[in-house]
Each structure stands twice: as C-alpha cells, then as structure tokens.
Design an enzyme around this catalytic site. Structure first.
Site, short mmCIF file in Angstrom:
data_model
loop_
_atom_site.label_atom_id
_atom_site.label_comp_id
_atom_site.label_asym_id
_atom_site.label_seq_id
_atom_site.Cartn_x
_atom_site.Cartn_y
_atom_site.Cartn_z
N GLU A 70 5.99 6.07 8.70
CA GLU A 70 6.89 4.94 8.83
C GLU A 70 8.21 5.35 9.48
O GLU A 70 8.52 6.55 9.59
CB GLU A 70 7.15 4.34 7.43
N ASP A 113 -5.60 8.81 7.74
CA ASP A 113 -4.83 8.49 6.54
C ASP A 113 -5.72 7.86 5.48
O ASP A 113 -6.91 7.63 5.70
CB ASP A 113 -3.65 7.55 6.88
#
Length: 260
Positions: A142, A66
């Site tokens: 998330e 990421d």
C-alpha cells in the site's frame, strides 16, 4: 520500462506469449502469479494453450504474490484457492509446485521469512505477473510501503478493501484487514515484470506508474528502476498518459528480435 497500448485481446496474447517463451525454453522456469481481475484473461489463454497446443508447466514452479490473513483454508477468496482455480489446476504443474504465503500461519514473521527463502532457493522469479491498484499498489504494498520491503504482513487501506469488496458479495466487512505480500524489494528481484491494467479506473495509477516521480505514495513507481518491465494497458487505462502517442510509435517500430 516498455509501455504497450492495445486492445485487451492483444495484451492478453502478449503476456501469455512471454510466459510460453519461457516454458518452451527448455530450462526450469519460476513464475510469479498474481490474483485480481487483471491476469484472468492471461490465465485463460495459458490454459487454452496447454489444452489445445500442448504447452506444459510440468517443469515450472510458481509463487503467488500475496494472501489474506485469517481466511479459512476452504474460503473461495483465499488466494491459494483462487490461483488453483484460475491457473494451477487447469494446467500440469507438478504437485506442490505452486506455493503461496500461509495467511493462517501461527508465526507470521517466520512464515514470511520462510517464503522469501523458498523464492531464493528456487533461483528467483523469472517472470512476475502484476496488476496495479487504483491507489498505485502492487501486490498488497500500500502507499507508504518501503521500497526495500520483503514479504511481510500489511494492513489494507480502506480503498483497497472497497475495491476488493466485489469479490465478497459487496460486503466490505467480510474483506480481511490484513494480508501477507511479497515486498517491493522482492518484486524488484524478478527478472521480468509484466504488469497489466485496463479501464479508466486504473488511468491515474498508470499515469503515476509510468510518468510520475518515484514515490512511496504510488508504490508501483519503483518499477521505473527495474531493468525489464513491460506495462500492458488498454486505451482506457492509458488515457492519462501524456506520451501515449510516443509509446505507440515506439512499439510499432520495435525490432521483432527484441520480443517482449
């Protein structure tokens, strides 16, 4: 899913050993490289094996998990910079062999699509190193993330930003609100996933990861459907596991030929 409960030193050796076995296999290897605190000891050990034992990364490629959106290219917490500091610059990866998504790209969707294509073109990730967030996120997927998701932009939760504020001198407002991350579907494509977690703060997330129902509320639980996942946890991170004794017995009785 294999669960190994041991001291941090033992877990570090196991994770580094899995990477070394691939690198010494004689074939090109593609590694998935995570940031955060969990993999740091593994990177230290791999750098030591490179320096002292001749472990070579020259035929390997790497893809980072990421990246923050909007951090300047020279920012010390830009994940490409962190990976360069912690592992890529300490071993003999070829120039350009480690790539991350570009959080400064003018066209974010095109960059995400290009990153996915680069991973596919490489032949896919052989071993993906992961940590897990206190809310169960892997990568920056998330709670609520789609299990089919691919590399994309995500908005970070307040909890994740608080957890990561320690890397920004404790200043929550300095933590970016957006990131690019490999999706859960991308992570699931890796042939072997090695997830490390330590400390009581990760115990609840590890409990859900290993023993809870598969739920988008705890994104890491999708790994229960992966054919080859190794979860490496210290006793503190394993403290909520109901079957901890069984995991210990299983690993103690594991045939040596199976490897990790």
């Amino acid at each position: 899913m294999e669960v190994v409960i041991a001291s941090t030193d033992v877990l570090t050796g196991l994770a580094a050993g899995a990477v070394e076995a691939l690198l010494r296999s004689g074939r090109p290897v593609v590694l998935g490289l995570a940031t955060g605190s969990s993999p740091l000891a593994v990177y230290d050990e791999l750098a030591r094996r490179h320096r002292e034992e001749g472990l070579s990364f020259a035929a390997a490629r790497g893809f980072t998990l990421d990246e923050y959106v909007g951090l300047p290219a020279d920012h010390p917490e830009r994940y490409r910079t962190v990976i360069e500091k912690e592992i890529a610059g300490r071993v003999d990866f070829q120039p350009g062999a480690v790539r991350g998504p570009d959080g400064l790209a003018a066209d974010i969707p095109a960059e995400c699509s290009s990153y996915e294509e680069a991973i596919r073109h490489s032949g896919g990730i052989d071993l993906q190193i992961l940590g897990i967030g206190t809310d169960g996120h892997i990568g920056f997927n998330e709670p609520g993330s789609s299990f089919a998701s691919r590399t994309r932009i995500k908005t970070l939760t307040e909890q994740t930003r608080r957890d990561n504020a320690r890397f920004f001198d404790g200043d929550l407002e300095s933590v970016p609100r957006h990131c690019l991350t490999q999706g859960l579907g991308t992570i699931m494509d890796a042939r072997h996933v090695v997830l490390l977690a330590s400390g009581t703060a990760k115990a609840e997330a590890v409990h859900h990861l290993v023993e809870g129902p598969v739920s988008a509320l705890w994104p890491g639980t999708i790994l229960q459907h992966h054919p080859h996942v190794t979860v490496l946890v210290d006793p503190a991170a394993a403290s909520r596991l109901q079957l901890a004794d069984y995991y210990r017995e299983t690993y103690a009785a594991k045939p040596a030929w199976q490897g990790l």
